[in-house]
Scaffold this active site. Sequence first.
Site, mmCIF file in Angstrom:
data_model
loop_
_atom_site.group_PDB
_atom_site.id
_atom_site.type_symbol
_atom_site.label_atom_id
_atom_site.label_comp_id
_atom_site.label_asym_id
_atom_site.label_seq_id
_atom_site.Cartn_x
_atom_site.Cartn_y
_atom_site.Cartn_z
ATOM 1 N N SER A 43 0.889 -1.161 0.008
ATOM 2 C CA SER A 43 -0.141 -0.024 -0.017
ATOM 3 C C SER A 43 0.835 1.158 0.048
ATOM 4 O O SER A 43 0.598 2.219 -0.737
ATOM 5 C CB SER A 43 -1.020 0.019 1.176
ATOM 6 O OG SER A 43 -0.244 -0.382 2.521
ATOM 7 N N HIS A 102 5.684 -12.813 7.736
ATOM 8 C CA HIS A 102 5.795 -11.380 7.472
ATOM 9 C C HIS A 102 6.808 -11.389 6.568
ATOM 10 O O HIS A 102 7.723 -12.310 6.642
ATOM 11 C CB HIS A 102 5.951 -10.594 8.724
ATOM 12 C CG HIS A 102 5.840 -9.317 8.353
ATOM 13 N ND1 HIS A 102 6.914 -8.451 7.846
ATOM 14 C CD2 HIS A 102 4.743 -8.347 8.758
ATOM 15 C CE1 HIS A 102 6.410 -7.081 7.686
ATOM 16 N NE2 HIS A 102 5.327 -7.101 8.325
ATOM 17 N N ASP A 139 -2.671 -8.890 11.828
ATOM 18 C CA ASP A 139 -4.098 -9.399 11.591
ATOM 19 C C ASP A 139 -4.500 -10.324 12.613
ATOM 20 O O ASP A 139 -5.621 -10.664 12.557
ATOM 21 C CB ASP A 139 -3.933 -9.631 10.087
ATOM 22 C CG ASP A 139 -3.749 -8.519 9.093
ATOM 23 O OD1 ASP A 139 -4.209 -7.323 9.427
ATOM 24 O OD2 ASP A 139 -3.220 -8.489 8.196
ATOM 25 N N HIS A 148 -2.286 -8.944 1.581
ATOM 26 C CA HIS A 148 -1.796 -7.606 2.433
ATOM 27 C C HIS A 148 -3.036 -7.477 3.434
ATOM 28 O O HIS A 148 -3.310 -8.083 4.023
ATOM 29 C CB HIS A 148 -1.452 -6.768 1.304
ATOM 30 C CG HIS A 148 -0.756 -5.340 1.714
ATOM 31 N ND1 HIS A 148 -0.191 -5.147 3.198
ATOM 32 C CD2 HIS A 148 -0.766 -4.175 1.251
ATOM 33 C CE1 HIS A 148 0.114 -4.057 3.188
ATOM 34 N NE2 HIS A 148 -0.014 -3.102 2.149
ATOM 35 N N ARG A 182 2.735 -4.866 16.716
ATOM 36 C CA ARG A 182 1.267 -4.404 16.757
ATOM 37 C C ARG A 182 0.409 -5.478 17.107
ATOM 38 O O ARG A 182 -0.573 -4.959 17.876
ATOM 39 C CB ARG A 182 0.979 -4.090 15.041
ATOM 40 C CG ARG A 182 1.929 -2.903 14.488
ATOM 41 C CD ARG A 182 1.638 -2.587 13.100
ATOM 42 N NE ARG A 182 1.930 -4.192 12.295
ATOM 43 C CZ ARG A 182 1.774 -4.118 11.089
ATOM 44 N NH1 ARG A 182 1.080 -3.319 10.208
ATOM 45 N NH2 ARG A 182 2.157 -5.277 10.259
HETATM 46 N N1 AMX Z 1 0.899 -19.931 6.249
HETATM 47 C C1 AMX Z 1 1.460 -20.838 5.358
HETATM 48 N N2 AMX Z 1 2.486 -20.848 4.598
HETATM 49 C C2 AMX Z 1 3.316 -19.681 4.743
HETATM 50 C C3 AMX Z 1 2.699 -18.684 5.602
HETATM 51 C C4 AMX Z 1 1.627 -18.680 6.348
HETATM 52 N N3 AMX Z 1 1.109 -18.027 7.341
HETATM 53 N N4 AMX Z 1 3.837 -17.846 5.666
HETATM 54 C C5 AMX Z 1 4.618 -17.978 4.627
HETATM 55 N N5 AMX Z 1 4.324 -19.316 4.319
HETATM 56 C C6 AMX Z 1 5.017 -19.879 3.187
HETATM 57 C C7 AMX Z 1 4.734 -18.979 1.874
HETATM 58 O O1 AMX Z 1 3.515 -19.486 1.084
HETATM 59 C C8 AMX Z 1 5.980 -19.611 1.036
HETATM 60 O O2 AMX Z 1 5.581 -20.795 0.482
HETATM 61 P P1 AMX Z 1 5.881 -21.481 -0.955
HETATM 62 O O3 AMX Z 1 7.695 -21.273 -1.106
HETATM 63 O O4 AMX Z 1 5.296 -22.543 -1.060
HETATM 64 O O5 AMX Z 1 5.527 -20.396 -1.971
HETATM 65 C C9 AMX Z 1 7.031 -19.896 2.099
HETATM 66 O O6 AMX Z 1 6.320 -20.160 3.188
HETATM 67 C C10 AMX Z 1 7.988 -18.785 2.191
HETATM 68 O O7 AMX Z 1 7.453 -17.643 2.225
HETATM 69 P P2 AMX Z 1 8.152 -16.376 3.337
HETATM 70 O O8 AMX Z 1 9.405 -15.896 2.826
HETATM 71 O O9 AMX Z 1 8.146 -16.908 4.650
HETATM 72 O O10 AMX Z 1 6.957 -15.178 3.425
HETATM 73 P P3 AMX Z 1 6.959 -14.074 2.228
HETATM 74 O O11 AMX Z 1 7.527 -12.901 2.527
HETATM 75 O O12 AMX Z 1 6.860 -14.774 0.625
HETATM 76 O O13 AMX Z 1 5.207 -13.629 2.133
HETATM 77 C C11 AMX Z 1 3.364 -13.205 3.583
HETATM 78 C C12 AMX Z 1 4.948 -12.793 3.567
HETATM 79 C C13 AMX Z 1 2.744 -12.227 5.031
HETATM 80 C C14 AMX Z 1 2.638 -12.788 2.134
HETATM 81 C C15 AMX Z 1 3.230 -14.588 4.185
HETATM 82 O O14 AMX Z 1 3.727 -14.936 5.357
HETATM 83 C C16 AMX Z 1 1.677 -15.108 4.154
HETATM 84 O O15 AMX Z 1 0.943 -15.357 3.158
HETATM 85 N N6 AMX Z 1 0.984 -15.167 5.475
HETATM 86 C C17 AMX Z 1 -0.449 -15.136 5.509
HETATM 87 C C18 AMX Z 1 -1.127 -14.001 5.099
HETATM 88 C C19 AMX Z 1 -0.961 -12.809 6.007
HETATM 89 O O16 AMX Z 1 -1.200 -12.877 7.201
HETATM 90 N N7 AMX Z 1 -0.733 -11.754 5.459
HETATM 91 C C20 AMX Z 1 -0.836 -10.508 6.194
HETATM 92 C C21 AMX Z 1 0.562 -9.701 6.269
HETATM 93 C C22 AMX Z 1 0.356 -8.219 7.014
HETATM 94 C C23 AMX Z 1 -0.577 -7.465 6.319
HETATM 95 O O17 AMX Z 1 -0.212 -6.851 5.194
HETATM 96 N N8 AMX Z 1 -1.497 -7.010 6.783
#
Ligand code: AMX
Length: 467
Positions: A260, A336, A392, A290, A345
């Site tokens: 964002s 994250h 979240d 996000h 937070r």
């Molecule tokens: N549940 C399951 N798998 C997860 C995970 C979770 N909460 N967080 C990361 N992973 C997985 C990823 O999908 C990725 O898998 P892949 O290699 O098979 O594609 C692997 O772990 C490595 O990812 P990462 O380096 O740990 O995370 P990232 O930096 O690529 O992504 C984020 C970060 C937040 C998008 C990811 O942790 C996620 O999808 N979390 C769940 C959604 C969420 O809570 N988002 C909110 C973020 C905060 C916000 O903006 N409000």
Amino acid sequence: MKSFARNLYQQQNGQRYFSVALKKKVEHSIQEKQKVLNHFKKEHGNAKLGDVTVGQVIGGMRSMPGLLYETSKLHHLDGITYRGKDLYQVKEQSPKAPGGSEPLPEAALWLLLTGEFPSQSELQEFQTELFNRGQIPAEIEKLIKSFPKTMHPMTQLSMGVLACQPLSKFAKAYHDGIHKSKYWDPTFEDALDVCARVSRIAAIIFHNCYGDNNKIPTADPALDYGANFAKQLGFNDKTFWELMRLYIVIHADHEGGNVSAHATHLVGSTLADPYLSFSAGMNGLAGPLHGLANQECLKFLLDLQDKLGKTWTEDDIRQYVKDTLASGKVVPGYGHAVLRKTDPRFMCELNFADQFISKDDNLVNLVKACYRVIPNVLEATGKVSNPWPNVDAGSGALLMHYGLNQFDYYTVLFGVSRAFGVMAAQVWSRGLGLPIERPNSFTLEHLIKKVEHDHHIHHGHGHHGHK
Ligand code: AMX
């Protein structure tokens, strides 16, 4: 002391106020920073900040240095700082509402813009000013009320912000030929207007989606921003007002690279005005990875409660999370892109719950139990970089506690808050004269060729060959 007489406000065009005090502070610090920036760029413009890897180019530019962003900074362990103050310091040092314990959004906005909290009299004047700036012309309110009730509230937010775009002072000033050294000034005006108006837009959307948009409570000039927002949503519980203040402050800014903030900055870098760029940022916030994650996260908890009833155990949670992972879904609220420990937070939310919410709220207890169970399960996958909860994981349960159970609205709350960070940052981007963004992109073929070429040279077949 009330001070129209002290000339802290001036009236412009007979109808709008603007804060000379705040603007002067911002102008002064922009000028000082500009000197530092120009000197630094001249002396060190060629200094290297690191190497870019193929993995980063393919992997969403993760951790790649690439942005100047003044208002906040995220550290992978210490969490977020607003102008150098971490969230606990922000909470402690911020002015509060009378008798209140939570930081005030308008004080946080002042901090993000200037690096300091406002004095009590500056704060009062700023509150009056934001109240006045928050008015939305009747025909625009009518337009927002006409959006289909079934349209996602985030789509309505983005459109509602765009509906106000014709009010942009930056767009007008640009059209009238303003000198580029002055861009920051109408940007500042728009930034304050956007922050002031976004809560009204959000309140209209709330009633449009879930209530009667002919009966939207009005804002009260005697109240602060967070209380007024809650009041306009129809909530009169003073503890909920505290939650809104805290919520807006902790979600406001998260350095520049999150979607964002970056989308707002990117679009703004074209000299699109703050309404256009903030609306773009909101479209990014609407994505499930996000800002939409908070709605997904609550849904996750409620589904869990639905399936297991209110007598769930930690083993039940463990199994439920394993099933979620096995079905190819992420566990919302965990992980994250930058943080490598529990999101501060989230800790602020837990502290709030401990202070204000009774110990028998099943959903809040479920949040706490998840915090004890989920990190281990995620860690065991061996691939999640950060198994800890993000903001979240807790916010939805707190909102539910007070009866805000329209969870597809939650990202709109996040959006109201995010305005404070990204709009303050845009004032600074204009102030420092940051240029249009234009990184280099590659096709996969280019990347493969480049790596093969470098490999070839590195192994002694080229004229630079050594080793
Ligand atoms: N549940 C399951 N798998 C997860 C995970 C979770 N909460 N967080 C990361 N992973 C997985 C990823 O999908 C990725 O898998 P892949 O290699 O098979 O594609 C692997 O772990 C490595 O990812 P990462 O380096 O740990 O995370 P990232 O930096 O690529 O992504 C984020 C970060 C937040 C998008 C990811 O942790 C996620 O999808 N979390 C769940 C959604 C969420 O809570 N988002 C909110 C973020 C905060 C916000 O903006 N409000």
